[in-house]
Design a protein around this motif. Sequence first.
Motif, PDB file in Angstrom:
ATOM      1  N   MET A   1       0.821  -1.189   0.000  1.00 28.11           N
ATOM      2  CA  MET A   1       0.000   0.000   0.000  1.00 28.11           C
ATOM      3  C   MET A   1       0.867   1.255   0.000  1.00 28.11           C
ATOM      4  SD  MET A   1      -3.051   0.733  -0.126  1.00 28.11           S
ATOM      5  CE  MET A   1      -4.434   1.583   0.413  1.00 28.11           C
ATOM      6  N   ARG A   2       1.924   1.211   0.786  1.00 25.23           N
ATOM      7  CA  ARG A   2       2.830   2.347   0.863  1.00 25.23           C
ATOM      8  C   ARG A   2       3.516   2.596  -0.471  1.00 25.23           C
ATOM      9  NH1 ARG A   2       6.854   2.623   5.885  1.00 25.23           N
ATOM     10  NH2 ARG A   2       4.863   2.284   6.858  1.00 25.23           N
ATOM     11  N   VAL A   3       3.813   1.510  -1.204  1.00 24.09           N
ATOM     12  CA  VAL A   3       4.456   1.627  -2.504  1.00 24.09           C
ATOM     13  C   VAL A   3       3.519   2.320  -3.497  1.00 24.09           C
ATOM     14  CG1 VAL A   3       5.385   0.317  -4.451  1.00 24.09           C
ATOM     15  CG2 VAL A   3       5.901  -0.398  -2.113  1.00 24.09           C
ATOM     16  N   LEU A   4       2.247   1.952  -3.473  1.00 23.32           N
ATOM     17  CA  LEU A   4       1.280   2.580  -4.368  1.00 23.32           C
ATOM     18  C   LEU A   4       1.119   4.062  -4.051  1.00 23.32           C
ATOM     19  CD1 LEU A   4      -1.474  -0.160  -4.538  1.00 23.32           C
ATOM     20  CD2 LEU A   4       0.173   0.455  -6.296  1.00 23.32           C
ATOM     21  N   ARG A   5       1.084   4.385  -2.777  1.00 27.12           N
ATOM     22  CA  ARG A   5       0.940   5.788  -2.387  1.00 27.12           C
ATOM     23  C   ARG A   5       2.163   6.594  -2.836  1.00 27.12           C
ATOM     24  NH1 ARG A   5      -0.682   6.695   3.581  1.00 27.12           N
ATOM     25  NH2 ARG A   5      -2.634   5.942   2.722  1.00 27.12           N
ATOM     26  N   ALA A   6       3.354   6.031  -2.687  1.00 21.70           N
ATOM     27  CA  ALA A   6       4.574   6.715  -3.098  1.00 21.70           C
ATOM     28  C   ALA A   6       4.612   6.874  -4.620  1.00 21.70           C
ATOM     29  CB  ALA A   6       5.799   5.944  -2.617  1.00 21.70           C
ATOM     30  N   ALA A   7       4.166   5.846  -5.345  1.00 24.53           N
ATOM     31  CA  ALA A   7       4.149   5.931  -6.808  1.00 24.53           C
ATOM     32  C   ALA A   7       3.153   6.993  -7.258  1.00 24.53           C
ATOM     33  CB  ALA A   7       3.792   4.574  -7.407  1.00 24.53           C
ATOM     34  N   ARG A   8       1.984   7.033  -6.610  1.00 21.92           N
ATOM     35  CA  ARG A   8       0.974   8.033  -6.965  1.00 21.92           C
ATOM     36  C   ARG A   8       1.491   9.442  -6.687  1.00 21.92           C
ATOM     37  NH1 ARG A   8      -3.858   9.755  -3.684  1.00 21.92           N
ATOM     38  NH2 ARG A   8      -5.019  11.030  -5.135  1.00 21.92           N
ATOM     39  N   LEU A   9       2.141   9.616  -5.563  1.00 24.87           N
ATOM     40  CA  LEU A   9       2.686  10.924  -5.215  1.00 24.87           C
ATOM     41  C   LEU A   9       3.778  11.341  -6.203  1.00 24.87           C
ATOM     42  CD1 LEU A   9       2.618  13.234  -3.193  1.00 24.87           C
ATOM     43  CD2 LEU A   9       4.314  12.011  -1.836  1.00 24.87           C
ATOM     44  N   GLY A  10       4.619  10.404  -6.593  1.00 27.03           N
ATOM     45  CA  GLY A  10       5.662  10.697  -7.582  1.00 27.03           C
ATOM     46  C   GLY A  10       5.073  11.060  -8.927  1.00 27.03           C
ATOM     47  N   LEU A  11       3.995  10.374  -9.321  1.00 25.38           N
ATOM     48  CA  LEU A  11       3.333  10.677 -10.578  1.00 25.38           C
ATOM     49  C   LEU A  11       2.718  12.068 -10.534  1.00 25.38           C
ATOM     50  CD1 LEU A  11       2.431   9.670 -13.354  1.00 25.38           C
ATOM     51  CD2 LEU A  11       0.359   8.809 -12.256  1.00 25.38           C
ATOM     52  N   LEU A  12       2.071  12.404  -9.450  1.00 27.57           N
ATOM     53  CA  LEU A  12       1.468  13.725  -9.317  1.00 27.57           C
ATOM     54  C   LEU A  12       2.519  14.825  -9.343  1.00 27.57           C
ATOM     55  CD1 LEU A  12      -1.325  13.092  -6.671  1.00 27.57           C
ATOM     56  CD2 LEU A  12      -1.596  13.499  -9.121  1.00 27.57           C
ATOM     57  N   ARG A  13       3.644  14.582  -8.715  1.00 27.81           N
ATOM     58  CA  ARG A  13       4.714  15.580  -8.724  1.00 27.81           C
ATOM     59  C   ARG A  13       5.288  15.771 -10.117  1.00 27.81           C
ATOM     60  NH1 ARG A  13       7.979  14.012  -3.270  1.00 27.81           N
ATOM     61  NH2 ARG A  13       6.501  14.944  -1.817  1.00 27.81           N
ATOM     62  N   SER A  14       5.386  14.672 -10.886  1.00 30.02           N
ATOM     63  CA  SER A  14       5.962  14.785 -12.226  1.00 30.02           C
ATOM     64  C   SER A  14       4.996  15.464 -13.196  1.00 30.02           C
ATOM     65  CB  SER A  14       6.358  13.413 -12.761  1.00 30.02           C
ATOM     66  OG  SER A  14       5.196  12.625 -12.974  1.00 30.02           O
TER      67      SER A  14
END
Length: 82
Positions: A1-14
């Motif tokens: 779950m933490r991995v998905l949240r980090a990936a989503r946050l990275g996508l939003l930042r990019s």
Amino acid sequence: MRVLRAARLGLLRSLGPAAPPRHLHNRVREHQKLFQEDNGLPVHLKGGAMDSALYHFTTLVCSVGTCYSLWSLAQASRPKKN
């Protein structure tokens, strides 16, 4: 779950607004010097070979379009043969 949240946050930042890259710099002064230099060339050709190629290509396309328009007008002005 933490991995998905980090990936989503990275996508939003990019995808979001970001600061411009540090390796780019403002080249307005360089372009001003280039275009204000008195070398006898018109301003639309001062950019070099690419500007010249684009100018000649545009002239060619406009000339062909004008000739085609006149030809079409001449064809339309003649009566149809049955």
